[in-house]
Design a protein around this motif. Structure first.
Motif, PDB file in Angstrom:
ATOM      1  N   MET A   1       0.846  -1.333   0.119  1.00  0.00           N
ATOM      2  CA  MET A   1       0.136   0.047  -0.078  1.00  0.00           C
ATOM      3  C   MET A   1       1.001   1.412  -0.034  1.00  0.00           C
ATOM      4  O   MET A   1       1.769   1.279   0.761  1.00  0.00           O
ATOM      5  N   GLU A   2       0.393   2.297  -0.585  1.00  0.00           N
ATOM      6  CA  GLU A   2       1.118   3.646  -0.875  1.00  0.00           C
ATOM      7  C   GLU A   2       1.318   4.461   0.306  1.00  0.00           C
ATOM      8  O   GLU A   2       0.189   4.396   1.218  1.00  0.00           O
ATOM      9  N   LYS A   3       2.147   4.780   0.773  1.00  0.00           N
ATOM     10  CA  LYS A   3       2.400   5.829   2.133  1.00  0.00           C
ATOM     11  C   LYS A   3       1.546   6.916   2.028  1.00  0.00           C
ATOM     12  O   LYS A   3       1.212   7.404   0.778  1.00  0.00           O
ATOM     13  N   LEU A   4       0.744   7.441   2.881  1.00  0.00           N
ATOM     14  CA  LEU A   4       0.041   8.486   2.882  1.00  0.00           C
ATOM     15  C   LEU A   4       0.746   9.857   2.316  1.00  0.00           C
ATOM     16  O   LEU A   4      -0.018  10.446   1.489  1.00  0.00           O
ATOM     17  N   SER A   5       1.890   9.993   2.673  1.00  0.00           N
ATOM     18  CA  SER A   5       2.537  11.228   2.117  1.00  0.00           C
ATOM     19  C   SER A   5       2.627  11.203   0.786  1.00  0.00           C
ATOM     20  O   SER A   5       2.665  12.052  -0.133  1.00  0.00           O
ATOM     21  N   HIS A   6       2.966   9.745   0.141  1.00  0.00           N
ATOM     22  CA  HIS A   6       3.060   9.624  -1.223  1.00  0.00           C
ATOM     23  C   HIS A   6       1.823   9.940  -1.922  1.00  0.00           C
ATOM     24  O   HIS A   6       1.739  10.352  -2.951  1.00  0.00           O
ATOM     25  N   LEU A   7       0.674   9.226  -1.313  1.00  0.00           N
ATOM     26  CA  LEU A   7      -0.687   9.256  -1.844  1.00  0.00           C
ATOM     27  C   LEU A   7      -1.176  10.974  -1.883  1.00  0.00           C
ATOM     28  O   LEU A   7      -1.546  11.327  -3.184  1.00  0.00           O
ATOM     29  N   VAL A   8      -0.713  11.553  -0.961  1.00  0.00           N
ATOM     30  CA  VAL A   8      -1.150  13.179  -1.098  1.00  0.00           C
ATOM     31  C   VAL A   8      -0.319  13.780  -2.244  1.00  0.00           C
ATOM     32  O   VAL A   8      -0.920  14.413  -3.050  1.00  0.00           O
ATOM     33  N   GLU A   9       0.928  13.498  -2.129  1.00  0.00           N
ATOM     34  CA  GLU A   9       2.032  14.042  -3.161  1.00  0.00           C
ATOM     35  C   GLU A   9       1.558  13.614  -4.763  1.00  0.00           C
ATOM     36  O   GLU A   9       1.466  14.592  -5.552  1.00  0.00           O
ATOM     37  N   ASN A  10       1.130  12.428  -4.814  1.00  0.00           N
ATOM     38  CA  ASN A  10       0.719  11.980  -6.174  1.00  0.00           C
ATOM     39  C   ASN A  10      -0.694  12.358  -6.544  1.00  0.00           C
ATOM     40  O   ASN A  10      -0.522  12.999  -7.785  1.00  0.00           O
ATOM     41  N   THR A  41      -9.106  16.039   3.208  1.00  0.00           N
ATOM     42  CA  THR A  41     -10.345  15.633   3.485  1.00  0.00           C
ATOM     43  C   THR A  41     -10.916  14.184   3.216  1.00  0.00           C
ATOM     44  O   THR A  41     -11.293  13.290   3.834  1.00  0.00           O
ATOM     45  N   MET A  42     -10.481  14.047   1.867  1.00  0.00           N
ATOM     46  CA  MET A  42     -10.994  12.364   1.451  1.00  0.00           C
ATOM     47  C   MET A  42     -10.031  11.520   1.941  1.00  0.00           C
ATOM     48  O   MET A  42     -10.432  10.551   2.351  1.00  0.00           O
ATOM     49  N   ILE A  43      -8.550  11.658   2.010  1.00  0.00           N
ATOM     50  CA  ILE A  43      -7.796  10.695   2.766  1.00  0.00           C
ATOM     51  C   ILE A  43      -8.242  10.656   4.376  1.00  0.00           C
ATOM     52  O   ILE A  43      -8.400   9.340   4.753  1.00  0.00           O
ATOM     53  N   GLU A  47     -10.463   7.306   1.916  1.00  0.00           N
ATOM     54  CA  GLU A  47     -10.225   7.274   0.376  1.00  0.00           C
ATOM     55  C   GLU A  47      -8.810   6.892   0.085  1.00  0.00           C
ATOM     56  O   GLU A  47      -8.025   7.657   0.685  1.00  0.00           O
ATOM     57  N   ARG A  48      -8.278   5.905  -0.715  1.00  0.00           N
ATOM     58  CA  ARG A  48      -6.838   5.763  -1.007  1.00  0.00           C
ATOM     59  C   ARG A  48      -6.755   5.749  -2.484  1.00  0.00           C
ATOM     60  O   ARG A  48      -5.440   5.189  -2.920  1.00  0.00           O
TER      61      ARG A  48
END
Length: 80
Positions: A1-10, A41-43, A47-48
């Motif tokens: 699973m993608e790290k949250l920081s990477h998810l936000v960045e991407n 907010t979505m995260i 949501e991922r």
């Protein structure tokens, strides 16, 4: 699973690059704050899926700008 920081960045970069390419990106600092608020907010709601997050952020950003509510207001050149 993608790290949250990477998810936000991407998700942010997808939304930013799209809005920039279409000429819909307003003032940079305000636009960044708006997009990050929407993405966070979505995260927080669980949501991922980064593409979905980016698309929702783009749509929400556009709606806020059309209503004149966003911090990333259109500049004079982009105003109708």
């Amino acid at each position: 699973m993608e790290k949250l920081s990477h998810l936000v960045e991407n998700a942010f970069m997808i939304a930013w690059e799209y809005l920039e390419a279409t000429g819909e990106l307003g003032e940079a600092e305000g636009a960044a704050c708006e997009l990050l608020d929407i993405i966070h907010t979505m995260i927080r709601t669980g949501e991922r899926r980064r593409i979905l997050i980016a698309n929702v952020a783009i749509d929400a950003y556009r709606r806020k700008r059309l209503r004149g509510e966003g911090r990333g207001q259109p500049d004079k050149a982009g105003a109708a």
